[in-house]
Design a protein around this motif. Structure first.
Motif, short mmCIF file in Angstrom:
data_model
loop_
_atom_site.label_atom_id
_atom_site.label_comp_id
_atom_site.label_asym_id
_atom_site.label_seq_id
_atom_site.Cartn_x
_atom_site.Cartn_y
_atom_site.Cartn_z
N TYR A 70 -33.36 35.08 42.15
CA TYR A 70 -32.28 36.22 41.79
C TYR A 70 -32.62 36.96 40.81
N SER A 82 -27.10 34.50 46.48
CA SER A 82 -27.02 33.46 47.57
C SER A 82 -26.08 33.93 48.41
N LEU A 83 -25.20 34.91 47.96
CA LEU A 83 -24.25 35.70 49.24
C LEU A 83 -25.27 36.40 50.34
N SER A 134 -27.01 38.52 39.82
CA SER A 134 -26.44 37.08 39.80
C SER A 134 -26.67 36.10 40.69
N ARG A 135 -26.48 34.87 40.47
CA ARG A 135 -26.92 33.84 41.62
C ARG A 135 -25.80 34.01 42.41
N THR A 136 -24.44 34.34 42.37
CA THR A 136 -23.58 34.46 43.41
C THR A 136 -23.94 35.64 44.39
N GLN A 137 -24.36 36.90 43.96
CA GLN A 137 -24.74 37.89 44.78
C GLN A 137 -26.09 37.47 45.58
N THR A 179 -30.71 28.39 45.62
CA THR A 179 -30.15 29.13 44.72
C THR A 179 -28.71 28.56 44.29
N VAL A 180 -27.96 28.11 45.20
CA VAL A 180 -26.61 27.71 45.08
C VAL A 180 -26.86 26.29 44.10
#
Length: 117
Positions: free
Chosen positions: A48, A59-60, A54-57, A36-37
């Protein structure tokens, strides 16, 4: 009573099961976080979008699951090599709490699932 490294057979079997589950979670969710990152093509890199995150959510979330599983694996191995029966039981209790929370989060994510087709 048969002991290995100061632990009984059922403690060793339980620890082995915990290590296998931790390894599986670490590898699968770690790869998903990495894909994802780095925006790799394919299912893991675009998962995602299926969950409407979102990609950030995403991947977190996958990164936290992966690192938590890694920490449980390291804690289990330390308890095994030290022959710490109490530490192994504590790790198991925390792992059960982690798995319960993980299943709840996965269930919640499945409720957000949007089929692309």
């Amino acid at each position: 009573m048969i002991t290995i490294l100061g632990l009984t057979i059922h403690h060793i079997a339980l620890a082995a099961l915990l290590l296998l589950i931790s390894l599986f979670l670490f590898v699968s969710f770690g790869w998903s976080a990495f894909a994802t990152v780095t925006e790799r093509p394919g299912l893991n890199g675009g998962m995602y979008t299926f969950y409407n995150l979102s990609r950030t959510q995403f991947s977190l979330y996958t990164g936290i699951v992966s690192l938590s599983a890694f920490a449980f694996g390291i804690g289990t191995m330390q308890s095994i090599f030290r022959g710490n029966e109490k530490g192994l039981k504590t790790t198991l209790i925390y792992f059960v709490i982690f798995i319960t929370l993980f299943v709840f989060c996965e269930f919640t994510l499945q409720q957000r699932f949007i089929g692309k087709g």
